[in-house]
Write a protein that holds these residues in place. Structure first.
Motif, PDB file in Angstrom:
ATOM      1  N   ALA A 101     -14.470   9.018  -0.367  1.00 39.69           N
ATOM      2  CA  ALA A 101     -13.631   7.986  -0.972  1.00 39.69           C
ATOM      3  C   ALA A 101     -12.520   7.555  -0.018  1.00 39.69           C
ATOM      4  CB  ALA A 101     -13.025   8.513  -2.274  1.00 39.69           C
ATOM      5  N   VAL A 102     -11.892   8.529   0.641  1.00 41.08           N
ATOM      6  CA  VAL A 102     -10.833   8.202   1.601  1.00 41.08           C
ATOM      7  C   VAL A 102     -11.412   7.421   2.778  1.00 41.08           C
ATOM      8  CG1 VAL A 102      -9.149   9.167   3.214  1.00 41.08           C
ATOM      9  CG2 VAL A 102      -9.372  10.144   0.931  1.00 41.08           C
ATOM     10  N   TYR A 103     -12.599   7.785   3.212  1.00 40.70           N
ATOM     11  CA  TYR A 103     -13.219   7.053   4.316  1.00 40.70           C
ATOM     12  C   TYR A 103     -13.467   5.599   3.929  1.00 40.70           C
ATOM     13  CZ  TYR A 103     -16.326   5.820   8.142  1.00 40.70           C
ATOM     14  OH  TYR A 103     -16.880   5.197   9.238  1.00 40.70           O
ATOM     15  N   LYS A 104     -13.914   5.372   2.704  1.00 43.49           N
ATOM     16  CA  LYS A 104     -14.147   4.000   2.250  1.00 43.49           C
ATOM     17  C   LYS A 104     -12.842   3.201   2.204  1.00 43.49           C
ATOM     18  CE  LYS A 104     -18.233   4.942  -0.614  1.00 43.49           C
ATOM     19  NZ  LYS A 104     -18.740   5.016  -2.014  1.00 43.49           N
ATOM     20  N   ASP A 105     -11.739   3.883   1.904  1.00 41.62           N
ATOM     21  CA  ASP A 105     -10.455   3.184   1.779  1.00 41.62           C
ATOM     22  C   ASP A 105      -9.815   2.889   3.130  1.00 41.62           C
ATOM     23  OD1 ASP A 105     -10.357   2.935  -1.011  1.00 41.62           O
ATOM     24  OD2 ASP A 105      -9.664   4.987  -1.244  1.00 41.62           O
ATOM     25  N   VAL A 106      -9.776   3.880   4.025  1.00 42.84           N
ATOM     26  CA  VAL A 106      -9.048   3.689   5.290  1.00 42.84           C
ATOM     27  C   VAL A 106      -9.827   4.164   6.511  1.00 42.84           C
ATOM     28  CG1 VAL A 106      -6.735   3.733   4.274  1.00 42.84           C
ATOM     29  CG2 VAL A 106      -7.810   5.892   4.924  1.00 42.84           C
ATOM     30  N   ASN A 139       6.037  20.770 -16.531  1.00 42.11           N
ATOM     31  CA  ASN A 139       6.195  19.412 -17.035  1.00 42.11           C
ATOM     32  C   ASN A 139       4.886  18.809 -17.523  1.00 42.11           C
ATOM     33  OD1 ASN A 139       9.121  18.543 -16.093  1.00 42.11           O
ATOM     34  ND2 ASN A 139       8.206  19.707 -14.419  1.00 42.11           N
ATOM     35  N   CYS A 140       4.995  17.761 -18.340  1.00 39.67           N
ATOM     36  CA  CYS A 140       3.893  16.842 -18.575  1.00 39.67           C
ATOM     37  C   CYS A 140       4.003  15.725 -17.530  1.00 39.67           C
ATOM     38  CB  CYS A 140       3.957  16.252 -19.976  1.00 39.67           C
ATOM     39  SG  CYS A 140       3.503  17.438 -21.266  1.00 39.67           S
ATOM     40  N   VAL A 141       2.863  15.192 -17.103  1.00 40.66           N
ATOM     41  CA  VAL A 141       2.852  14.302 -15.948  1.00 40.66           C
ATOM     42  C   VAL A 141       2.005  13.063 -16.212  1.00 40.66           C
ATOM     43  CG1 VAL A 141       2.452  14.138 -13.460  1.00 40.66           C
ATOM     44  CG2 VAL A 141       2.992  16.369 -14.481  1.00 40.66           C
ATOM     45  N   ILE A 142       2.545  11.919 -15.829  1.00 42.32           N
ATOM     46  CA  ILE A 142       1.775  10.676 -15.751  1.00 42.32           C
ATOM     47  C   ILE A 142       1.572  10.388 -14.263  1.00 42.32           C
ATOM     48  CG2 ILE A 142       1.602   8.253 -16.401  1.00 42.32           C
ATOM     49  CD1 ILE A 142       1.868  10.148 -18.799  1.00 42.32           C
ATOM     50  N   LEU A 143       0.321  10.274 -13.839  1.00 43.85           N
ATOM     51  CA  LEU A 143      -0.009  10.026 -12.438  1.00 43.85           C
ATOM     52  C   LEU A 143      -0.422   8.576 -12.239  1.00 43.85           C
ATOM     53  CD1 LEU A 143      -2.180  13.196 -11.734  1.00 43.85           C
ATOM     54  CD2 LEU A 143       0.012  12.703 -10.651  1.00 43.85           C
ATOM     55  N   LYS A 144       0.138   7.949 -11.206  1.00 46.05           N
ATOM     56  CA  LYS A 144      -0.241   6.567 -10.873  1.00 46.05           C
ATOM     57  C   LYS A 144      -0.670   6.522  -9.401  1.00 46.05           C
ATOM     58  CE  LYS A 144      -0.701   2.124 -10.740  1.00 46.05           C
ATOM     59  NZ  LYS A 144      -1.134   2.091  -9.326  1.00 46.05           N
ATOM     60  N   PRO A 145      -1.983   6.620  -9.138  1.00 43.48           N
ATOM     61  CA  PRO A 145      -2.457   6.476  -7.758  1.00 43.48           C
ATOM     62  C   PRO A 145      -2.322   5.040  -7.278  1.00 43.48           C
ATOM     63  CG  PRO A 145      -4.311   6.683  -9.267  1.00 43.48           C
ATOM     64  CD  PRO A 145      -3.066   6.864 -10.087  1.00 43.48           C
ATOM     65  N   SER A 146      -2.271   4.861  -5.976  1.00 40.32           N
ATOM     66  CA  SER A 146      -2.135   3.519  -5.416  1.00 40.32           C
ATOM     67  C   SER A 146      -3.423   2.720  -5.593  1.00 40.32           C
ATOM     68  CB  SER A 146      -1.784   3.602  -3.928  1.00 40.32           C
ATOM     69  OG  SER A 146      -1.834   2.318  -3.339  1.00 40.32           O
ATOM     70  N   GLU A 147      -3.262   1.476  -5.996  1.00 39.67           N
ATOM     71  CA  GLU A 147      -4.412   0.594  -6.163  1.00 39.67           C
ATOM     72  C   GLU A 147      -4.991   0.146  -4.826  1.00 39.67           C
ATOM     73  OE1 GLU A 147      -0.826  -2.007  -5.738  1.00 39.67           O
ATOM     74  OE2 GLU A 147      -1.330  -0.132  -6.756  1.00 39.67           O
ATOM     75  N   VAL A 148      -4.219   0.285  -3.744  1.00 43.37           N
ATOM     76  CA  VAL A 148      -4.709  -0.123  -2.419  1.00 43.37           C
ATOM     77  C   VAL A 148      -5.862   0.778  -1.987  1.00 43.37           C
ATOM     78  CG1 VAL A 148      -4.083  -0.405   0.015  1.00 43.37           C
ATOM     79  CG2 VAL A 148      -2.482  -1.103  -1.777  1.00 43.37           C
ATOM     80  N   SER A 149      -5.725   2.071  -2.231  1.00 46.46           N
ATOM     81  CA  SER A 149      -6.815   3.020  -1.942  1.00 46.46           C
ATOM     82  C   SER A 149      -7.693   3.133  -3.192  1.00 46.46           C
ATOM     83  CB  SER A 149      -6.248   4.382  -1.536  1.00 46.46           C
ATOM     84  OG  SER A 149      -5.249   4.800  -2.449  1.00 46.46           O
ATOM     85  N   GLN A 150      -8.413   2.085  -3.454  1.00 48.85           N
ATOM     86  CA  GLN A 150      -9.116   1.903  -4.729  1.00 48.85           C
ATOM     87  C   GLN A 150     -10.171   2.969  -4.992  1.00 48.85           C
ATOM     88  OE1 GLN A 150     -11.038  -1.918  -5.073  1.00 48.85           O
ATOM     89  NE2 GLN A 150     -12.086  -1.395  -6.974  1.00 48.85           N
ATOM     90  N   HIS A 151     -10.949   3.309  -3.981  1.00 46.27           N
ATOM     91  CA  HIS A 151     -12.040   4.261  -4.192  1.00 46.27           C
ATOM     92  C   HIS A 151     -11.493   5.650  -4.525  1.00 46.27           C
ATOM     93  CE1 HIS A 151     -13.900   1.077  -1.698  1.00 46.27           C
ATOM     94  NE2 HIS A 151     -14.952   1.306  -2.462  1.00 46.27           N
ATOM     95  N   THR A 152     -10.445   6.049  -3.823  1.00 44.02           N
ATOM     96  CA  THR A 152      -9.845   7.354  -4.103  1.00 44.02           C
ATOM     97  C   THR A 152      -9.180   7.360  -5.468  1.00 44.02           C
ATOM     98  OG1 THR A 152      -9.406   7.538  -1.723  1.00 44.02           O
ATOM     99  CG2 THR A 152      -8.368   9.161  -3.157  1.00 44.02           C
ATOM    100  N   ALA A 153      -8.508   6.269  -5.810  1.00 41.88           N
ATOM    101  CA  ALA A 153      -7.848   6.173  -7.120  1.00 41.88           C
ATOM    102  C   ALA A 153      -8.862   6.314  -8.252  1.00 41.88           C
ATOM    103  CB  ALA A 153      -7.098   4.852  -7.233  1.00 41.88           C
ATOM    104  N   GLU A 154      -9.975   5.625  -8.128  1.00 44.87           N
ATOM    105  CA  GLU A 154     -10.996   5.683  -9.175  1.00 44.87           C
ATOM    106  C   GLU A 154     -11.606   7.074  -9.281  1.00 44.87           C
ATOM    107  OE1 GLU A 154     -13.697   2.599  -8.134  1.00 44.87           O
ATOM    108  OE2 GLU A 154     -12.409   0.969  -8.887  1.00 44.87           O
ATOM    109  N   LEU A 155     -11.835   7.715  -8.135  1.00 46.82           N
ATOM    110  CA  LEU A 155     -12.415   9.053  -8.151  1.00 46.82           C
ATOM    111  C   LEU A 155     -11.460  10.057  -8.805  1.00 46.82           C
ATOM    112  CD1 LEU A 155     -14.637  11.046  -7.392  1.00 46.82           C
ATOM    113  CD2 LEU A 155     -13.565  11.271  -5.128  1.00 46.82           C
ATOM    114  N   LEU A 156     -10.186   9.991  -8.432  1.00 45.45           N
ATOM    115  CA  LEU A 156      -9.207  10.916  -9.020  1.00 45.45           C
ATOM    116  C   LEU A 156      -9.050  10.659 -10.521  1.00 45.45           C
ATOM    117  CD1 LEU A 156      -6.497  10.983  -6.201  1.00 45.45           C
ATOM    118  CD2 LEU A 156      -8.005  12.857  -6.887  1.00 45.45           C
ATOM    119  N   ALA A 157      -9.116   9.401 -10.922  1.00 44.76           N
ATOM    120  CA  ALA A 157      -9.015   9.073 -12.344  1.00 44.76           C
ATOM    121  C   ALA A 157     -10.186   9.656 -13.132  1.00 44.76           C
ATOM    122  CB  ALA A 157      -8.960   7.557 -12.531  1.00 44.76           C
ATOM    123  N   GLN A 158     -11.323   9.825 -12.482  1.00 40.62           N
ATOM    124  CA  GLN A 158     -12.486  10.447 -13.121  1.00 40.62           C
ATOM    125  C   GLN A 158     -12.378  11.965 -13.135  1.00 40.62           C
ATOM    126  OE1 GLN A 158     -15.943   9.064 -10.998  1.00 40.62           O
ATOM    127  NE2 GLN A 158     -15.398   6.914 -11.264  1.00 40.62           N
TER     128      GLN A 158
END
Length: 470
Positions: free
Chosen positions: A49-54, A135-154
């Motif tokens: 995923a990181v390779y696809k992004d950068v 703590n409870c946590v809300i995570l917001k990955p960067s939309e620029v690294s789209q493939h990694t964001a989607e994978l982590l969200a899964q």
């Protein structure tokens, strides 16, 4: 997701936190183990995923993304019980019979906003501290690294407690709506410009923030060093990840007499690293987007300096060859903002005193690097400059040691994390004084009516030398 949905998301997290779900240390350790499993069991998918992004090579992804995370997770698992214990403090005579300590409270519901250049590390590293602190946590990955964001969200909901740790994806619109909610802490990694936006949004709710920003990280080169070693370590710190590292080398401050030799050594090292055809190298990264490519190329095209190496580029491939620019003046476009790309400006500086003056005339950098064998000169730089961190005779390596705090100062950010500092970042140390009731005879002087005798004994009790907390 609509703003109302974000409000509900945060509300649900608050309900979870209020129930005490995240407080037990064993729960925290369990979540940290599961986070470790998430990384270990999905390494190849994360690297892809990181390779696809950068276009980050696998070796760089291992070194800069997952290896550091696994080290920090293991530390947190081993130490979270001790970190969470109350810490006793010293007392004076007035508190002789009391118990005084710092109670470690989680902050509550926190927001972590990651960055695109290291989309795994910069999202999950602060998460380690937030989990360890309870703590409870809300995570917001960067939309620029789209493939990694989607994978982590899964992956994150599959491994971690979805009632306590939630992922929000999306772009600027979604982040803006999310920032309208009240959090107990916001942790942001990214640019200084966006950091100001984050801070303004947090001010609406008086929410404390940690800002991990950037800046122009300088390298001071002195005459007493091996220029071959300098070239290898500077080239690694500048051109890894295509120069897209917040603590990466931004520019060199070098005496004119050292430049010819240093430039030649840099050219040799770049050939060794990436071969004769850098574009064909499997070990060289790319820009993330057209916008980032255009911005950096705009700086290069506007420079008044002399390109002495590199400069070839291909927008279709988001490729810019490692580039060295000599004779760069202080007012050059390359010196007005963080480059965040594979361009290395070299600024002529007579000596270290002049280098310090140059650095101090600008915003405080996230990191400062110095190559020297003269301890007196090193001490002078340490005592005369302000920066987030300093590394002597290397670049970037300070960020891999989790016993050192990582963070900026001034324009390069504020707050710190890594290791126990991440736990501290998401913890409120609540001061507690526990006094027995049968001590009235010891505190008689504090009650009215007052006279000189009471004032005298009050002064003696309060100013007496502190006693150990044992």
């Amino acid at each position: 997701m609509a703003e109302a949905a974000y409000a509900q998301l945060v509300k649900d997290a608050r309900v979870t936190f209020a129930r005490g779900r995240t407080l037990p240390v064993e729960y925290r350790k369990e979540q940290l183990v599961k986070l470790r499993d998430l990384i270990s069991e999905n390494e190849e998918a994360l690297y892809e995923a990181v390779y696809k992004d950068v276009r980050r090579p696998k070796a760089e992804a291992i070194n800069f993304e997952t290896l550091m995370l696994l080290n920090e997770i293991n530390t947190a698992i081993a130490e979270v019980k001790n970190w969470s214990k109350p810490t006793k403090v010293s007392r004076n005579v007035l508190q002789l019979t009391d118990s005084a300590y710092l109670h470690k409270d989680p902050l509550g519901v926190v927001l972590i906003i990651g960055a695109w250049n290291y989309p795994i590390n910069l999202l999950l590293a602060p998460l380690i501290g937030a989990i360890a602190a309870g703590n409870c946590v809300i995570l917001k990955p960067s939309e620029v690294s789209q493939h990694t964001a989607e994978l982590l969200a899964q992956l994150i909901p599959k491994y971690l407690d979805s009632e306590a740790i939630k992922v929000v994806t999306g772009g600027v619109e979604e982040t803006t709506a999310l920032l309208k909610q009240r959090f107990d802490h916001i942790f942001y990694t990214g640019s200084t410009a966006v950091g100001k936006v984050i801070m303004r949004a947090a001010a609406e709710h008086l929410t404390p923030v940690t800002l991990e920003l950037g800046g122009k990280c300088p390298v001071i080169v002195e005459k007493s060093v091996d220029l071959g070693i300098v070239a290898r370590r500077v080239a690694w710190g500048k051109f890894s990840s295509c120069g897209q590292t917040c603590v990466g080398v931004d520019y060199l401050l070098c005496p004119p007499e050292l430049k010819p030799k240093l430039i030649e050594e840099l050219k040799k090292v770049l050939k060794e690293f990436y071969g004769d055809d850098v574009k064909a190298s499997q070990d060289y990264c790319r820009f993330a987007t057209d916008r980032h490519f255009d911005r950096v190329m705009g700086l290069l095209n506007a420079t008044k300096g002399t390109v002495v190496h590199g400069g070839s580029h291909d927008k279709a491939d988001l490729f810019l060859e490692p580039t060295i620019v000599d004779n760069v003046e202080a007012d050059d476009p390359l010196m007005q903002e963080e480059i965040f790309g594979p361009i290395l400006p070299i600024v002529n500086i007579a000596d270290t005193k002049a280098a310090v003056a140059h650095i101090n005339a600008r915003e405080k950098p996230l990191a400062l690097y110095m190559f020297s064998s003269d301890q007196a000169s090193i001490d002078y730089v340490l005592n005369s400059t302000s920066s987030g961190n300093v590394t002597i005779n290397d670049t970037m390596m300070h960020m891999s040691l989790d016993t050192l705090p990582f963070g900026g100062v001034g324009n390069s950010g504020h707050g710190r994390y890594h290791g126990k500092f991440s736990f501290d970042c998401f913890t409120h140390e609540k001061g507690v004084l526990h006094r027995p009731t049968g001590v009235e005879k010891m505190i008689w002087m504090r009650y009215p009516p007052f006279d000189e005798k009471k004032i005298y004994w009050a002064k003696m009790a309060i100013t007496k030398r502190k006693i150990p907390f044992l």
